[in-house]
Motif scaffolding. Structure first.
Motif, PDB file in Angstrom:
ATOM      1  N   PHE A  79     -24.223 -33.569  41.211  1.00  0.00           N
ATOM      2  CA  PHE A  79     -23.599 -34.741  40.559  1.00  0.00           C
ATOM      3  C   PHE A  79     -24.060 -35.517  39.027  1.00  0.00           C
ATOM      4  O   PHE A  79     -22.468 -36.033  38.872  1.00  0.00           O
ATOM      5  CB  PHE A  79     -25.844 -35.186  41.247  1.00  0.00           C
ATOM      6  CG  PHE A  79     -25.932 -36.849  40.758  1.00  0.00           C
ATOM      7  CD1 PHE A  79     -25.283 -37.827  40.938  1.00  0.00           C
ATOM      8  CD2 PHE A  79     -26.626 -37.115  39.131  1.00  0.00           C
ATOM      9  CE1 PHE A  79     -25.554 -39.541  40.651  1.00  0.00           C
ATOM     10  CE2 PHE A  79     -26.953 -38.777  39.332  1.00  0.00           C
ATOM     11  CZ  PHE A  79     -26.411 -39.816  39.954  1.00  0.00           C
ATOM     12  N   GLU A  80     -24.442 -34.925  37.834  1.00  0.00           N
ATOM     13  CA  GLU A  80     -23.727 -35.414  36.716  1.00  0.00           C
ATOM     14  C   GLU A  80     -22.454 -35.162  36.208  1.00  0.00           C
ATOM     15  O   GLU A  80     -21.884 -35.488  35.316  1.00  0.00           O
ATOM     16  CB  GLU A  80     -24.999 -34.126  36.154  1.00  0.00           C
ATOM     17  CG  GLU A  80     -26.353 -34.799  36.064  1.00  0.00           C
ATOM     18  CD  GLU A  80     -27.902 -34.195  35.307  1.00  0.00           C
ATOM     19  OE1 GLU A  80     -26.689 -34.177  33.739  1.00  0.00           O
ATOM     20  OE2 GLU A  80     -28.018 -33.639  35.435  1.00  0.00           O
ATOM     21  N   LYS A  81     -21.937 -33.811  37.152  1.00  0.00           N
ATOM     22  CA  LYS A  81     -20.808 -33.702  36.861  1.00  0.00           C
ATOM     23  C   LYS A  81     -18.972 -34.647  37.463  1.00  0.00           C
ATOM     24  O   LYS A  81     -18.613 -34.529  36.830  1.00  0.00           O
ATOM     25  CB  LYS A  81     -20.301 -32.479  37.324  1.00  0.00           C
ATOM     26  CG  LYS A  81     -18.883 -31.777  37.052  1.00  0.00           C
ATOM     27  CD  LYS A  81     -18.592 -31.254  35.665  1.00  0.00           C
ATOM     28  CE  LYS A  81     -17.726 -30.137  35.393  1.00  0.00           C
ATOM     29  NZ  LYS A  81     -17.842 -29.628  34.051  1.00  0.00           N
ATOM     30  N   SER A  82     -20.033 -35.571  37.989  1.00  0.00           N
ATOM     31  CA  SER A  82     -19.474 -36.221  39.497  1.00  0.00           C
ATOM     32  C   SER A  82     -19.114 -37.297  38.430  1.00  0.00           C
ATOM     33  O   SER A  82     -18.400 -38.579  38.149  1.00  0.00           O
ATOM     34  CB  SER A  82     -19.653 -36.312  40.484  1.00  0.00           C
ATOM     35  OG  SER A  82     -19.610 -34.817  41.552  1.00  0.00           O
ATOM     36  N   TYR A  83     -20.678 -38.318  37.537  1.00  0.00           N
ATOM     37  CA  TYR A  83     -20.410 -39.132  36.838  1.00  0.00           C
ATOM     38  C   TYR A  83     -20.060 -38.903  36.414  1.00  0.00           C
ATOM     39  O   TYR A  83     -19.454 -39.254  35.554  1.00  0.00           O
ATOM     40  CB  TYR A  83     -22.380 -39.285  36.798  1.00  0.00           C
ATOM     41  CG  TYR A  83     -23.181 -40.327  35.539  1.00  0.00           C
ATOM     42  CD1 TYR A  83     -23.417 -41.127  36.603  1.00  0.00           C
ATOM     43  CD2 TYR A  83     -22.616 -39.840  34.547  1.00  0.00           C
ATOM     44  CE1 TYR A  83     -23.215 -42.531  35.586  1.00  0.00           C
ATOM     45  CE2 TYR A  83     -23.409 -41.100  33.270  1.00  0.00           C
ATOM     46  CZ  TYR A  83     -23.544 -41.649  34.082  1.00  0.00           C
ATOM     47  OH  TYR A  83     -23.037 -42.945  33.300  1.00  0.00           O
ATOM     48  N   PHE A  84     -20.109 -37.714  34.803  1.00  0.00           N
ATOM     49  CA  PHE A  84     -19.672 -37.366  34.456  1.00  0.00           C
ATOM     50  C   PHE A  84     -18.430 -37.697  34.244  1.00  0.00           C
ATOM     51  O   PHE A  84     -17.209 -38.736  33.154  1.00  0.00           O
ATOM     52  CB  PHE A  84     -19.547 -35.864  33.490  1.00  0.00           C
ATOM     53  CG  PHE A  84     -18.992 -35.867  31.866  1.00  0.00           C
ATOM     54  CD1 PHE A  84     -19.645 -36.156  30.851  1.00  0.00           C
ATOM     55  CD2 PHE A  84     -17.584 -34.971  31.908  1.00  0.00           C
ATOM     56  CE1 PHE A  84     -19.345 -36.246  29.663  1.00  0.00           C
ATOM     57  CE2 PHE A  84     -17.179 -34.435  30.893  1.00  0.00           C
ATOM     58  CZ  PHE A  84     -17.623 -35.368  29.667  1.00  0.00           C
TER      59      PHE A  84
END
Length: 255
Positions: A79-84
């Motif tokens: 999720f955080e990689k996609s958000y970034f």
């Protein structure tokens, strides 16, 4: 044949007393054997870190978990990689294509503002079962107890099914000191104001698990459990280990 008096455990489609395992790449054949024997004591399976993105036969793995009534979801790092990378819409399409109904909204690596996470949760809860995580993977970052309490309550009120307390798979950050010691003052404070049935405590080792079992009861929600340790954990929950031997034969936490 049952002949011992043991603590009562929730069963079936549990809403608490959850065992959430972490899957760091269990081969499909091995996983099928594990689930054939132990799926009745596994509720949730986290495809650890961002490993789902590079897992061979990910569709088959997700389907296998679902066939055994285990809820799979992708670790918060994905999720955080996609958000970034501004790829949240693509990430949601990825989950839909896999048939995954649960999503973790975390900020263990990135510092995503709480207000923004709350907004994301309010949008996602209409389609997904949302799990949020509180606490940093950076062991040098300390959150005041008041912030832990406030953040957990806000996340639950925003529509999260559960909130995970960060502990990492090493048990060395978040609710743990660098050396692996549990921040007992933090846990005691949280338990005063927050329903423990709505929290999943990351507890990767038997030592951590036994603390929560003795403190909260056999039906505490535990996460980051190694998939090969689920039977040991269930034995601990039922007072079948020296450290939990004297758990009373009562319907602990069966509210």
């Amino acid at each position: 044949m049952d002949f011992l008096s043991l603590p009562k455990r929730t069963s079936g489609n549990r809403t608490f007393g959850l065992t959430s395992v972490v899957d760091f790449g269990t081969p499909l054949g091995e996983l099928k054997n594990i689930l054939a024997d132990y799926s009745h004591i596994i509720d949730i399976a986290k495809l650890g870190i961002g490993s789902a993105y590079v897992t061979p036969n990910i569709n088959k793995k997700v389907q296998l978990y679902q066939e055994y009534n285990v809820k799979p979801y992708c670790g918060g790092t994905l999720f955080e990689k996609s958000y970034f990378q501004n790829k949240i819409p693509e990430y949601l399409s990825y989950l839909r294509n896999l048939g995954i109904e649960w999503i973790e909204v975390s900020n263990g690596t990135l510092e995503i503002p709480l207000r923004e996470r709350l907004q994301i949760i309010s949008e996602l809860k209409e389609e997904f079962h949302v799990i949020a995580e509180v606490g940093s993977k950076d062991a040098d970052k300390e959150m005041p107890i008041s912030e832990w309490r406030e953040e957990i309550n806000l996340l639950l009120n925003a529509g999260c099914k559960y909130v995970i307390t960060e502990g990492r798979d090493s048990g060395t950050s978040g609710i743990y000191e660098k050396c692996g010691t549990i921040k007992t003052d933090l846990i005691q404070e949280l338990l005063q104001d927050i329903d423990p049935n709505k929290i999943i405590f990351e507890a990767p080792s038997s030592k951590h698990q036994m603390y929560f079992i003795k403190e909260i009861g056999p039906n505490v929600n535990l996460g980051n459990v190694k998939i090969i340790d689920v039977l040991i954990l269930e034995a601990q929950r039922l007072g079948l280990r020296s450290e939990t031997f004297y758990l009373e034969d009562i319907e602990c936490n069966l509210l």
